[in-house]
Design a protein around this motif. Structure first.
Motif, PDB file in Angstrom:
ATOM      1  N   SER A 164      -8.725  -3.988 -13.863  1.00  0.00           N
ATOM      2  CA  SER A 164      -8.136  -2.968 -12.989  1.00  0.00           C
ATOM      3  C   SER A 164      -7.574  -1.853 -13.862  1.00  0.00           C
ATOM      4  CB  SER A 164      -7.030  -3.581 -12.128  1.00  0.00           C
ATOM      5  OG  SER A 164      -7.552  -4.556 -11.252  1.00  0.00           O
ATOM      6  N   SER A 165      -7.983  -0.632 -13.594  1.00  0.00           N
ATOM      7  CA  SER A 165      -7.688   0.472 -14.517  1.00  0.00           C
ATOM      8  C   SER A 165      -6.311   1.094 -14.342  1.00  0.00           C
ATOM      9  CB  SER A 165      -8.756   1.561 -14.371  1.00  0.00           C
ATOM     10  OG  SER A 165      -8.860   1.976 -13.022  1.00  0.00           O
ATOM     11  N   ASN A 166      -5.589   0.742 -13.294  1.00  0.00           N
ATOM     12  CA  ASN A 166      -4.276   1.355 -13.052  1.00  0.00           C
ATOM     13  C   ASN A 166      -3.124   0.445 -13.455  1.00  0.00           C
ATOM     14  OD1 ASN A 166      -5.285  -0.211 -10.893  1.00  0.00           O
ATOM     15  ND2 ASN A 166      -3.815   0.642  -9.449  1.00  0.00           N
ATOM     16  N   MET A 175       0.809  -1.222   0.000  1.00  0.00           N
ATOM     17  CA  MET A 175       0.000   0.000   0.000  1.00  0.00           C
ATOM     18  C   MET A 175       0.844   1.275   0.000  1.00  0.00           C
ATOM     19  SD  MET A 175      -3.233  -0.897  -0.051  1.00  0.00           S
ATOM     20  CE  MET A 175      -4.161   0.478   0.609  1.00  0.00           C
ATOM     21  N   THR A 176       2.079   1.193   0.481  1.00  0.00           N
ATOM     22  CA  THR A 176       2.915   2.393   0.590  1.00  0.00           C
ATOM     23  C   THR A 176       3.864   2.587  -0.594  1.00  0.00           C
ATOM     24  OG1 THR A 176       4.529   1.166   1.918  1.00  0.00           O
ATOM     25  CG2 THR A 176       2.829   2.380   3.106  1.00  0.00           C
ATOM     26  N   VAL A 234      -4.518  -1.119  -4.689  1.00  0.00           N
ATOM     27  CA  VAL A 234      -3.752   0.117  -4.514  1.00  0.00           C
ATOM     28  C   VAL A 234      -4.182   1.199  -5.506  1.00  0.00           C
ATOM     29  CG1 VAL A 234      -1.733  -1.160  -3.687  1.00  0.00           C
ATOM     30  CG2 VAL A 234      -1.936  -0.626  -6.122  1.00  0.00           C
ATOM     31  N   LYS A 235      -3.772   2.441  -5.209  1.00  0.00           N
ATOM     32  CA  LYS A 235      -3.979   3.540  -6.149  1.00  0.00           C
ATOM     33  C   LYS A 235      -2.728   3.796  -6.992  1.00  0.00           C
ATOM     34  CE  LYS A 235      -2.684   7.249  -2.909  1.00  0.00           C
ATOM     35  NZ  LYS A 235      -3.127   8.504  -2.257  1.00  0.00           N
ATOM     36  N   ALA A 236      -1.607   3.204  -6.609  1.00  0.00           N
ATOM     37  CA  ALA A 236      -0.345   3.404  -7.329  1.00  0.00           C
ATOM     38  C   ALA A 236      -0.403   2.759  -8.709  1.00  0.00           C
ATOM     39  CB  ALA A 236       0.811   2.798  -6.528  1.00  0.00           C
ATOM     40  N   PRO A 237       0.382   3.275  -9.665  1.00  0.00           N
ATOM     41  CA  PRO A 237       0.464   2.613 -10.970  1.00  0.00           C
ATOM     42  C   PRO A 237       1.114   1.241 -10.837  1.00  0.00           C
ATOM     43  CG  PRO A 237       2.080   4.390 -10.812  1.00  0.00           C
ATOM     44  CD  PRO A 237       1.211   4.493  -9.602  1.00  0.00           C
ATOM     45  N   ALA A 249      -3.320  -4.561  -8.441  1.00  0.00           N
ATOM     46  CA  ALA A 249      -3.837  -3.259  -8.877  1.00  0.00           C
ATOM     47  C   ALA A 249      -5.168  -2.932  -8.211  1.00  0.00           C
ATOM     48  CB  ALA A 249      -3.985  -3.235 -10.394  1.00  0.00           C
ATOM     49  N   GLY A 250      -5.937  -3.962  -7.899  1.00  0.00           N
ATOM     50  CA  GLY A 250      -7.203  -3.740  -7.216  1.00  0.00           C
ATOM     51  C   GLY A 250      -7.048  -3.344  -5.759  1.00  0.00           C
TER      52      GLY A 250
END
Length: 252
Positions: free
Chosen positions: A225-227, A171-172, A194-197, A191-192
């Motif tokens: 997953s979009s990222n 997560m970090t 986290v918000k990171a690429p 990817a699901g």
């Protein structure tokens, strides 16, 4: 030649400590240098922040040595990818200060340890132990480019609880590289979370209908997953380079 070298030369000319003719001599190969079998891009550090990387596959050890010797004159680091052990041994006997990583098939020459200039941590995750060689190529590339890089190996979907045990570290991370063969499901899972690429790397690991990594590649390209962004099969270098590029983007 990097930005520091160029700034130093121009400063010396401005101070009168270096003649225009001497400066021209030092800058004559700033664009590229033709050595018959290769045209070495000495301008790449100025454009992209990292010297030209040598793709070892298909080149002779002699060709690689000559290219490395030319780049070393201008740069603090030289990277060679897809390099077999036999070629690496010949190169090491001619160029002192090289280090070879057999599992990643990668060699580097460093005058100094790369300074950490990336803004966050890059995390490299593999689905299985068999994916580690490709992951190591990504990890070493990102490290050479000035990033803090950590790894988590063998946490694929066949035992998903192993992945969740590392949730805080995942997560970090600023950028995550996920390396997987077989059906290639792990990048979508990560990817699901986290918000990171997330940079997905399909590997050629798997049984018959994995089709040398095509199944994993197509699965990653079709992720919901979009990222996620996807690199080519077994392209650890490309993943490491892209992760570093993202990690060096300053948010205004």
């Amino acid at each position: 030649m990097n930005q520091n070298d160029l700034t130093k030369i121009l400063s010396l000319v401005a101070k009168g400590s270096l003649s225009v003719e001497d400066a021209k001599s030092q800058l004559k190969n700033i664009s590229f240098e033709n050595i018959d079998f290769a045209q070495i891009d000495h301008h790449r550090s100025l454009r992209k922040g990292f010297p030209e990387v040598i793709f070892g596959q298909g080149k002779t050890s002699g060709q690689i040595i000559e290219i490395m010797e030319k780049i070393i004159i201008h740069e603090d680091i030289v990277l060679v990818t897809r390099l077999e052990k036999e070629k690496a041994q010949k190169i090491s006997s001619k160029i002192q200060g090289t280090q070879y990583f057999e599992d990643a098939k990668l060699m580097w020459f460093k005058k100094n340890e790369p300074k950490i200039t990336g803004f966050g941590q890059i995390l490299v995750i593999t689905a299985g132990t068999s994916d580690i060689p490709v992951a190591k190529e990504a990890l070493l590339t990102a490290h050479a480019m000035g990033n803090e890089v950590k790894s988590i190996f063998d946490v694929g979907v066949a035992g998903i609880h192993r992945l969740f045990a590392h949730q805080e570290q995942i997560m970090t991370a600023a950028v995550i590289i996920v390396v997987a063969g077989m059906e290639g499901a792990l990048p979508s899972v990560v990817a699901g979370m986290v918000k990171a690429p997330v940079i997905a790397v399909p590997t050629s690991i798997g049984y018959g209908t994995s089709f040398g990594g095509m199944t994993a590649l197509l699965g990653m390209l079709n992720s919901c997953s979009s990222n996620i962004a996807v690199v080519n099969i077994d392209n650890g270098f490309g993943a490491g380079f892209m992760a570093s590029s993202i990690n060096h983007v300053s948010v205004a």
